[in-house]
Design a protein around this motif. Structure first.
Motif, PDB file in Angstrom:
ATOM      1  N   TRP A  88       0.821  -1.115   0.112  1.00 15.97           N
ATOM      2  CA  TRP A  88      -0.007   0.073  -0.018  1.00 15.97           C
ATOM      3  C   TRP A  88       0.785   1.399  -0.015  1.00 15.97           C
ATOM      4  O   TRP A  88       0.655   2.386   0.515  1.00 15.97           O
ATOM      5  CB  TRP A  88      -0.870   0.276   1.085  1.00 15.97           C
ATOM      6  N   SER A  96       6.602   5.511  10.659  1.00 15.50           N
ATOM      7  CA  SER A  96       5.904   4.553  10.457  1.00 15.50           C
ATOM      8  C   SER A  96       4.315   4.879  10.871  1.00 15.50           C
ATOM      9  O   SER A  96       4.020   5.870  11.644  1.00 15.50           O
ATOM     10  CB  SER A  96       6.189   3.284  11.144  1.00 15.50           C
ATOM     11  N   SER A 151       2.601   2.993  12.386  1.00 18.43           N
ATOM     12  CA  SER A 151       2.189   2.535  13.984  1.00 18.43           C
ATOM     13  C   SER A 151       2.641   3.628  14.807  1.00 18.43           C
ATOM     14  O   SER A 151       1.929   4.018  15.897  1.00 18.43           O
ATOM     15  CB  SER A 151       3.051   1.321  14.313  1.00 18.43           C
ATOM     16  N   VAL A 162       0.115   6.380  14.601  1.00 21.07           N
ATOM     17  CA  VAL A 162      -1.302   6.113  15.513  1.00 21.07           C
ATOM     18  C   VAL A 162      -0.909   6.546  16.922  1.00 21.07           C
ATOM     19  O   VAL A 162      -1.564   7.006  17.684  1.00 21.07           O
ATOM     20  CB  VAL A 162      -1.500   4.823  15.309  1.00 21.07           C
ATOM     21  N   TYR A 172      -7.227  -1.759  11.871  1.00 19.38           N
ATOM     22  CA  TYR A 172      -5.864  -1.984  12.035  1.00 19.38           C
ATOM     23  C   TYR A 172      -5.081  -0.774  12.010  1.00 19.38           C
ATOM     24  O   TYR A 172      -5.190   0.165  11.231  1.00 19.38           O
ATOM     25  CB  TYR A 172      -5.147  -2.759  10.732  1.00 19.38           C
ATOM     26  N   HIS A 173      -4.557  -0.456  12.915  1.00 22.19           N
ATOM     27  CA  HIS A 173      -3.884   0.690  13.432  1.00 22.19           C
ATOM     28  C   HIS A 173      -2.455   0.589  13.638  1.00 22.19           C
ATOM     29  O   HIS A 173      -1.762   1.081  14.670  1.00 22.19           O
ATOM     30  CB  HIS A 173      -4.457   1.575  14.610  1.00 22.19           C
ATOM     31  N   GLY A 174      -1.900  -0.404  13.361  1.00 21.37           N
ATOM     32  CA  GLY A 174      -0.324  -0.825  13.329  1.00 21.37           C
ATOM     33  C   GLY A 174      -0.177  -1.602  14.507  1.00 21.37           C
ATOM     34  O   GLY A 174      -1.173  -2.390  14.916  1.00 21.37           O
ATOM     35  N   GLU A 234     -10.298   4.110  10.451  1.00 18.27           N
ATOM     36  CA  GLU A 234      -9.569   4.315   9.061  1.00 18.27           C
ATOM     37  C   GLU A 234     -10.950   4.509   8.180  1.00 18.27           C
ATOM     38  O   GLU A 234     -11.870   3.754   8.289  1.00 18.27           O
ATOM     39  CB  GLU A 234      -9.091   2.985   8.420  1.00 18.27           C
ATOM     40  N   SER A 263      -6.344  -3.117   6.057  1.00 21.99           N
ATOM     41  CA  SER A 263      -5.539  -4.479   6.063  1.00 21.99           C
ATOM     42  C   SER A 263      -6.520  -5.511   6.595  1.00 21.99           C
ATOM     43  O   SER A 263      -6.176  -6.683   6.076  1.00 21.99           O
ATOM     44  CB  SER A 263      -4.576  -4.235   7.296  1.00 21.99           C
ATOM     45  N   ASP A 308      -7.309   7.415  10.433  1.00 24.14           N
ATOM     46  CA  ASP A 308      -5.927   7.072  10.217  1.00 24.14           C
ATOM     47  C   ASP A 308      -6.108   6.695   8.845  1.00 24.14           C
ATOM     48  O   ASP A 308      -6.732   5.558   8.115  1.00 24.14           O
ATOM     49  CB  ASP A 308      -5.958   5.525  11.158  1.00 24.14           C
ATOM     50  N   VAL A 337      -3.083   5.960   7.016  1.00 27.18           N
ATOM     51  CA  VAL A 337      -1.864   5.171   6.504  1.00 27.18           C
ATOM     52  C   VAL A 337      -1.894   4.781   5.073  1.00 27.18           C
ATOM     53  O   VAL A 337      -0.939   4.841   4.443  1.00 27.18           O
ATOM     54  CB  VAL A 337      -1.294   4.262   7.652  1.00 27.18           C
ATOM     55  N   ILE A 338      -3.183   4.057   4.624  1.00 26.02           N
ATOM     56  CA  ILE A 338      -2.986   3.696   3.246  1.00 26.02           C
ATOM     57  C   ILE A 338      -3.854   4.508   2.293  1.00 26.02           C
ATOM     58  O   ILE A 338      -3.716   4.610   1.412  1.00 26.02           O
ATOM     59  CB  ILE A 338      -3.702   2.420   3.405  1.00 26.02           C
ATOM     60  N   LYS A 360       3.505   5.598   4.905  1.00 27.71           N
ATOM     61  CA  LYS A 360       3.561   4.939   3.327  1.00 27.71           C
ATOM     62  C   LYS A 360       3.722   6.056   2.109  1.00 27.71           C
ATOM     63  O   LYS A 360       4.704   6.222   1.569  1.00 27.71           O
ATOM     64  CB  LYS A 360       2.398   4.112   3.193  1.00 27.71           C
TER      65      LYS A 360
HETATM   66  C1  LIG Z   1      -4.373   2.290   8.804  1.00 35.25           C
HETATM   67  C2  LIG Z   1      -3.056   1.571   9.135  1.00 35.25           C
HETATM   68  N1  LIG Z   1      -2.699   1.986  10.102  1.00 35.25           N
HETATM   69  C3  LIG Z   1      -1.288   1.820  10.573  1.00 35.25           C
HETATM   70  C4  LIG Z   1      -0.377   1.091  10.018  1.00 35.25           C
HETATM   71  C5  LIG Z   1       0.813   0.754  10.385  1.00 35.25           C
HETATM   72  O1  LIG Z   1       1.934   1.116   9.427  1.00 35.25           O
HETATM   73  P1  LIG Z   1       3.298   0.488   9.514  1.00 35.25           P
HETATM   74  O2  LIG Z   1       3.450  -0.704   9.296  1.00 35.25           O
HETATM   75  O3  LIG Z   1       3.965   1.768   8.924  1.00 35.25           O
HETATM   76  O4  LIG Z   1       3.711   0.762  11.177  1.00 35.25           O
HETATM   77  C6  LIG Z   1      -0.857   0.495   8.868  1.00 35.25           C
HETATM   78  C7  LIG Z   1      -0.175  -0.352   7.969  1.00 35.25           C
HETATM   79  O5  LIG Z   1      -0.762  -0.856   6.897  1.00 35.25           O
HETATM   80  C8  LIG Z   1      -2.200   0.553   8.287  1.00 35.25           C
HETATM   81  O6  LIG Z   1      -2.682   0.324   7.235  1.00 35.25           O
END
Ligand SMILES: Cc1ncc(COP(=O)(O)O)c(C=O)c1O
Length: 446
Positions: free
Chosen positions: A61, A119, A121, A124, A153-155, A227, A232, A260, A262-263, A289
């Motif tokens: 992603w 990252s 994670s 978050v 999913y928040h890492g 999200e 994920s 969130d 991240v993606i 990402k």
């Molecule tokens: C919505 C979301 N938050 C957090 C993360 C965690 O990111 P990372 O793997 O860079 O820690 C991800 C990873 O895919 C994600 O999809």
């Protein structure tokens, strides 16, 4: 020293595979039949045995601009030779400020400050800490509860798994953070199967937040984190009106809303942020990402002016006792600036929006294929859900992933869901290849 070109030899010697404990990987399965990439360019990876694999998942992603794009790799190389590292605690460097301004320029409405980390994670955990600190500074320190969502999913930090809702990611790790509750997830295949884009059914699920407020009292709740598209867990889209309802309820009760992204940030849904696409402005957005197109690790949190000002109105001195050695690392900042330049120069967010109907039609052409029980999509994200085998949930999905890889296409598998999220440079013919490969593979599965 082992060079990249030596890697295949290392790998043929199976002992050479043992030391690396691979993340989120079936290590024993992998090490019995390794899948190794040694090169990447544009939409393709090359494996250690010289096969080209079409990347249907932008790495993980993240490589939204495609792989090894020259403007980005050159910016990183140049920066590495000029200044490798600069501390971000009580010191700064210009690229950090420049990138923060660039991200803010893309961000919705009042989200006008950025905290950098490395990252998703970390982003978050940073956002959750900012939420707690914000309420405390304003004299509402009893607001300590955090609310996430099932299947979120928040890492993998303790904050992230606490508000997250993927059981396998949580069950090994004890009680995690206390004072966390969860909204129900919004996937209902019976009601919404094969919906194109946002489902009509399900906005009322946001009203569950009112139930949690009634249970815990608003005065104890700091933030809700979701999200916009739950990626994920297998791509779950927000029902129409759902995010708006969450916004109304959080605002009414003084609860911060964190998206969130991240993606979803940086073009995945056809604009800079999903918040823009879905027309809802949260109080914070986490990103990672796509900000560097996956080239150098980086994450961050966008916060509203109100939150930033609250901290700046606190006692003199360090306003937030939080940060990372590599916050705003110069290589990440150089990569980020070059990436945002490239997104803009090539109109990649608009391109994603333009290609979205192509992906949608291609994916939905799989309706009726053996085992397929749902197809979901928005922007350049899609998922095909397969019926699970009795007593072997995830087995069919994993075989589909392996089969696609063997036929030269990288997809991502979560349980029995196959997710597709190509780089924003994807061509129509490549979407066709991804989908026809998936069709052939799924059709051949028991
Ligand atoms: C919505 C979301 N938050 C957090 C993360 C965690 O990111 P990372 O793997 O860079 O820690 C991800 C990873 O895919 C994600 O999809």
């Amino acid at each position: 020293m082992t060079l990249l070109s030596d890697a295949p030899n290392l790998v043929r010697d199976r002992d050479g595979l043992e030391a690396f404990w691979m993340p989120f990987t079936a290590n024993r399965q992998f090490k019995s039949a390794p899948r190794l990439f040694v090169k990447a360019e544009g939409m393709y990876y090359t494996t250690d045995d010289g096969r080209r694999v079409l990347d249907g998942f932008a790495g993980l992603w993240c490589c939204n601009a495609g792989h090894c794009r020259k403007p980005i790799t050159e910016a990183i190389q140049k920066q590495a030779a000029v200044m490798d590292y600069a501390p971000a605690f009580q010191m700064g460097h210009p690229l950090a400020f420049e990138l923060a301004n660039r991200v803010v320029d893309l961000a919705p409405g009042k989200l006008d400050h950025v905290f950098f980390c490395n990252s998703g994670s970390e982003a978050v955990d940073t956002a959750l800490k900012i939420a707690l600190g914000y309420h405390r500074i304003r004299g509402e320190g009893a607001r300590m509860r955090l609310i996430g969502r099932e299947r979120g999913y928040h890492g993998v930090g303790f904050g992230g798994i606490s508000v997250g809702g993927i059981v396998a990611n949580r069950k090994m790790f004890g009680t995690m953070l206390t004072g966390v509750d969860h909204l129900p997830h919004t996937l209902d295949i019976e009601k919404n199967a094969f919906t194109r884009g946002q489902p009509e059914w399900g906005a009322h699920l946001a009203d569950e937040l009112e139930r949690l407020v009634a249970l815990h009292d608003a005065s104890t709740i700091a933030a809700v984190i979701v999200e916009p598209i739950a990626g994920s867990t297998g791509v779950i889209l927000p029902p129409r009106g759902y995010l708006q309802r969450l916004r109304e309820i959080t605002r009414k009760h003084g609860i911060l809303l964190i998206f969130d992204e991240v993606i979803t940030a940086f073009g995945r849904v056809g604009d800079a942020f999903a918040a823009d696409v879905y027309g809802v402005e949260p109080d914070m957005i986490t990103f990672a990402k796509g900000v560097t197109s996956g080239t150098v690790p980086m994450g961050g949190v966008l916060v509203s002016s109100e939150i930033y000002k609250a901290f700046m109105g606190g006692p003199a001195g360090i306003e937030l006792f939080h940060g990372y050695t590599y916050s705003a690392h110069p290589l990440a900042c150089a990569a980020g600036i070059a990436t945002l330049d490239l997104y803009e120069a090539e109109g990649l967010f608009e391109r994603a929006a333009k290609m979205a109907p192509k992906l949608e039609n291609a994916l939905h052409s799989l309706k009726g294929t053996k085992h397929v029980i749902d197809i979901r999509n928005d922007g350049l994200v899609g998922a095909v859900e397969l019926a699970p085998r009795e007593k072997a949930v995830g087995a069919r999905g994993f075989e589909a992933f392996l089969g696609c890889y063997e036929k030269g296409v990288l997809v991502r598998q979560t349980g029995d869901t196959i997710a597709i999220a190509p780089a924003l440079i994807v061509e129509e013919s490549q979407i066709d290849q991804i989908v026809s490969t998936l069709r052939e593979v799924v059709d051949s599965l028991a």
